[in-house]
Design an enzyme around this catalytic site. Structure first.
Site, PDB file in Angstrom:
ATOM      1  N   ARG A  62      57.170  24.661 -32.660  1.00  0.00           N
ATOM      2  CA  ARG A  62      57.925  25.080 -31.456  1.00  0.00           C
ATOM      3  C   ARG A  62      59.325  24.489 -31.445  1.00  0.00           C
ATOM      4  NH1 ARG A  62      53.993  22.389 -27.325  1.00  0.00           N
ATOM      5  NH2 ARG A  62      54.221  20.830 -28.986  1.00  0.00           N
ATOM      6  N   GLN A  66      71.526   5.288 -12.674  1.00  0.00           N
ATOM      7  CA  GLN A  66      72.214   6.577 -12.547  1.00  0.00           C
ATOM      8  C   GLN A  66      72.253   7.245 -13.902  1.00  0.00           C
ATOM      9  OE1 GLN A  66      76.018   6.576 -10.454  1.00  0.00           O
ATOM     10  NE2 GLN A  66      76.819   8.210 -11.774  1.00  0.00           N
ATOM     11  N   ASP A  67      71.930   8.538 -13.920  1.00  0.00           N
ATOM     12  CA  ASP A  67      72.036   9.340 -15.141  1.00  0.00           C
ATOM     13  C   ASP A  67      73.220  10.279 -15.001  1.00  0.00           C
ATOM     14  OD1 ASP A  67      68.566   9.966 -16.239  1.00  0.00           O
ATOM     15  OD2 ASP A  67      69.747   8.130 -16.001  1.00  0.00           O
ATOM     16  N   ASN A  68      73.981  10.419 -16.085  1.00  0.00           N
ATOM     17  CA  ASN A  68      75.123  11.336 -16.075  1.00  0.00           C
ATOM     18  C   ASN A  68      74.967  12.348 -17.200  1.00  0.00           C
ATOM     19  OD1 ASN A  68      76.348   9.897 -14.007  1.00  0.00           O
ATOM     20  ND2 ASN A  68      77.538   8.625 -15.388  1.00  0.00           N
ATOM     21  N   ARG A  86      86.868  11.603 -24.219  1.00  0.00           N
ATOM     22  CA  ARG A  86      86.659  11.043 -22.876  1.00  0.00           C
ATOM     23  C   ARG A  86      86.617   9.515 -23.038  1.00  0.00           C
ATOM     24  NH1 ARG A  86      84.183  14.691 -18.816  1.00  0.00           N
ATOM     25  NH2 ARG A  86      83.883  16.758 -19.773  1.00  0.00           N
ATOM     26  N   HIS A 123      86.647   4.028 -20.898  1.00  0.00           N
ATOM     27  CA  HIS A 123      86.452   3.658 -19.498  1.00  0.00           C
ATOM     28  C   HIS A 123      85.522   2.455 -19.340  1.00  0.00           C
ATOM     29  CE1 HIS A 123      87.066   8.261 -18.855  1.00  0.00           C
ATOM     30  NE2 HIS A 123      88.199   7.646 -19.124  1.00  0.00           N
ATOM     31  N   LYS A 174      75.149   1.072 -20.690  1.00  0.00           N
ATOM     32  CA  LYS A 174      74.866   2.506 -20.864  1.00  0.00           C
ATOM     33  C   LYS A 174      73.946   2.731 -22.058  1.00  0.00           C
ATOM     34  CE  LYS A 174      79.326   3.639 -18.897  1.00  0.00           C
ATOM     35  NZ  LYS A 174      80.760   3.742 -19.224  1.00  0.00           N
ATOM     36  N   HIS A 218      84.009   2.314 -23.013  1.00  0.00           N
ATOM     37  CA  HIS A 218      83.257   3.357 -23.735  1.00  0.00           C
ATOM     38  C   HIS A 218      84.036   4.653 -23.757  1.00  0.00           C
ATOM     39  CE1 HIS A 218      80.237   6.727 -23.667  1.00  0.00           C
ATOM     40  NE2 HIS A 218      80.111   6.193 -24.866  1.00  0.00           N
ATOM     41  N   TYR A 271      73.665  10.354 -20.427  1.00  0.00           N
ATOM     42  CA  TYR A 271      73.540   8.899 -20.514  1.00  0.00           C
ATOM     43  C   TYR A 271      73.099   8.252 -19.221  1.00  0.00           C
ATOM     44  CZ  TYR A 271      78.409   9.172 -18.736  1.00  0.00           C
ATOM     45  OH  TYR A 271      79.559   9.452 -18.013  1.00  0.00           O
ATOM     46  N   GLU A 295      86.994   1.544 -11.319  1.00  0.00           N
ATOM     47  CA  GLU A 295      87.087   2.017 -12.702  1.00  0.00           C
ATOM     48  C   GLU A 295      88.392   1.584 -13.353  1.00  0.00           C
ATOM     49  OE1 GLU A 295      87.213   6.343 -13.517  1.00  0.00           O
ATOM     50  OE2 GLU A 295      85.531   5.981 -14.880  1.00  0.00           O
ATOM     51  N   LYS A 325      94.351  11.434 -16.638  1.00  0.00           N
ATOM     52  CA  LYS A 325      94.280   9.972 -16.489  1.00  0.00           C
ATOM     53  C   LYS A 325      94.044   9.281 -17.835  1.00  0.00           C
ATOM     54  CE  LYS A 325      89.359   9.700 -15.326  1.00  0.00           C
ATOM     55  NZ  LYS A 325      88.338   8.722 -15.126  1.00  0.00           N
ATOM     56  N   ASP A 326      93.293   9.951 -18.719  1.00  0.00           N
ATOM     57  CA  ASP A 326      93.003   9.302 -20.010  1.00  0.00           C
ATOM     58  C   ASP A 326      94.232   9.224 -20.903  1.00  0.00           C
ATOM     59  OD1 ASP A 326      89.502  10.333 -20.553  1.00  0.00           O
ATOM     60  OD2 ASP A 326      90.462   8.963 -19.130  1.00  0.00           O
TER      61      ASP A 326
HETATM   62  C1  LIG Z   1      81.845   9.129 -14.237  1.00  0.00           C
HETATM   63  C2  LIG Z   1      81.614   9.925 -12.979  1.00  0.00           C
HETATM   64  C3  LIG Z   1      82.480  10.917 -12.592  1.00  0.00           C
HETATM   65  N1  LIG Z   1      82.238  11.605 -11.436  1.00  0.00           N
HETATM   66  C4  LIG Z   1      83.172  12.684 -11.066  1.00  0.00           C
HETATM   67  C5  LIG Z   1      84.593  12.203 -10.873  1.00  0.00           C
HETATM   68  C6  LIG Z   1      85.435  13.373 -11.317  1.00  0.00           C
HETATM   69  O1  LIG Z   1      85.653  14.271 -10.237  1.00  0.00           O
HETATM   70  C7  LIG Z   1      84.561  14.080 -12.357  1.00  0.00           C
HETATM   71  C8  LIG Z   1      84.978  13.791 -13.782  1.00  0.00           C
HETATM   72  O2  LIG Z   1      85.095  12.386 -13.897  1.00  0.00           O
HETATM   73  P1  LIG Z   1      85.757  11.743 -15.196  1.00  0.00           P
HETATM   74  O3  LIG Z   1      86.937  12.570 -15.612  1.00  0.00           O
HETATM   75  O4  LIG Z   1      85.962  10.285 -14.928  1.00  0.00           O
HETATM   76  O5  LIG Z   1      84.586  11.952 -16.246  1.00  0.00           O
HETATM   77  P2  LIG Z   1      84.561  11.294 -17.723  1.00  0.00           P
HETATM   78  O6  LIG Z   1      85.926  11.310 -18.306  1.00  0.00           O
HETATM   79  O7  LIG Z   1      83.456  11.951 -18.456  1.00  0.00           O
HETATM   80  O8  LIG Z   1      84.171   9.786 -17.428  1.00  0.00           O
HETATM   81  C9  LIG Z   1      83.155   9.130 -18.153  1.00  0.00           C
HETATM   82  O9  LIG Z   1      83.669   8.951 -19.438  1.00  0.00           O
HETATM   83  C10 LIG Z   1      83.204   7.881 -20.232  1.00  0.00           C
HETATM   84  C11 LIG Z   1      82.730   8.458 -21.540  1.00  0.00           C
HETATM   85  C12 LIG Z   1      82.200   6.992 -19.629  1.00  0.00           C
HETATM   86  O10 LIG Z   1      81.493   6.270 -20.327  1.00  0.00           O
HETATM   87  C13 LIG Z   1      82.077   6.897 -18.179  1.00  0.00           C
HETATM   88  O11 LIG Z   1      80.718   7.024 -17.798  1.00  0.00           O
HETATM   89  C14 LIG Z   1      82.862   7.863 -17.408  1.00  0.00           C
HETATM   90  O12 LIG Z   1      84.079   7.227 -17.080  1.00  0.00           O
HETATM   91  O13 LIG Z   1      83.224  13.599 -12.148  1.00  0.00           O
HETATM   92  C15 LIG Z   1      81.141  11.360 -10.646  1.00  0.00           C
HETATM   93  O14 LIG Z   1      80.955  12.001  -9.609  1.00  0.00           O
HETATM   94  N2  LIG Z   1      80.275  10.373 -11.019  1.00  0.00           N
HETATM   95  C16 LIG Z   1      80.457   9.639 -12.168  1.00  0.00           C
HETATM   96  O15 LIG Z   1      79.621   8.765 -12.480  1.00  0.00           O
END
Ligand SMILES: Cc1cn([C@H]2C[C@H](O)[C@@H](COP(=O)(O)OP(=O)(O)O[C@H]3O[C@H](C)C(=O)[C@H](O)[C@H]3O)O2)c(=O)[nH]c1=O
Length: 190
Positions: A23, A46-48, A58, A61, A70, A117, A130, A141, A165-166
């Site tokens: 499968r 928290q899981d993302n 990305r 951070h 993580k 990360h 993650y 942050e 921002k990055d």
């Molecule tokens: C991280 C996060 C973001 N958000 C919202 C905030 C923004 O409106 C949107 C995108 O956020 P951001 O651009 O910060 O997402 P990433 O660039 O993937 O950020 C992550 O990137 C690197 C790889 C990491 O390890 C961190 O977990 C995290 O900073 O999701 C949330 O609502 N909850 C969250 O936990």
């Protein structure tokens, strides 16, 4: 499950056992007791999940007052995942670990608290999933420029697609030590 060391103590590669059949495949992506036995003792809250297209970077951070350990993995595609030790006082301060994580290799990376990360997408698309050991606190942050020459991460040669921002984070050397996490000795959650 196999646990592999990396060049930075406490940053671990995890290879969950994968059960394949006609499968497809099955694997346990998290099991508190088994991971604790393997030395990963973080309690995740928290899981993302994010999906990114080819060339996306990305990161880098971190959270300062609410640092997040993580456990990261790729469910679809492939990324080059990077953890940078930014713990002031750490013997590996400023050093980084880079690992390919992909659906194919099924690897996870455990990143303790106190690390920055980030990842770079090497496939057409990547679904990145993650677990975090503390909640997202946007006001807490911080970030480090992905291309910081003082860290010297050897990202794969891809176009770099970044959030606004990055693109403007400072280099590690330009961040006040008081704005960085402190090293509290090895075993920070691993
Ligand atoms: C991280 C996060 C973001 N958000 C919202 C905030 C923004 O409106 C949107 C995108 O956020 P951001 O651009 O910060 O997402 P990433 O660039 O993937 O950020 C992550 O990137 C690197 C790889 C990491 O390890 C961190 O977990 C995290 O900073 O999701 C949330 O609502 N909850 C969250 O936990």
């Amino acid at each position: 499950m196999k646990i592999l060391s990396t060049s930075i103590e406490d940053v671990k590669i995890v290879e969950p056992k994968r059960f394949g059949d006609q499968r497809g495949y099955f694997f346990e992506s998290w099991h508190r007791a088994k991971y604790k036995e393997a030395g990963i003792t973080s309690s995740f809250v928290q899981d993302n999940c994010s999906m990114s297209r080819y060339g996306t970077i990305r990161g880098l951070h971190f959270q300062l007052v609410h640092p997040q350990a993580k456990l990261v993995q790729v469910l679809k595609g492939s990324v080059y995942d990077v953890a940078v030790d930014i713990r002031v006082g750490s013997p590996t301060f400023g050093q980084w670990v880079g690992v390919e994580l992909s659906e194919e290799n099924g690897r996870q990376l455990y990143i303790p608290e106190g690390f920055a990360h980030g990842f770079c997408v090497a496939s057409e698309e990547a679904v990145f999933s993650y677990k975090c050991s503390d909640y997202y606190m946007p006001e807490d942050e911080g970030g480090i420029l992905w291309s910081d020459p003082g860290i010297g991460i050897e990202w794969p040669n891809v176009e770099s697609v970044l959030s606004d921002k990055d693109q403007v984070y400072p280099c590690l050397a330009d961040i006040e030590p008081s704005r960085l996490p402190k090293y509290s000795g090895s075993g920070g959650g691993a």
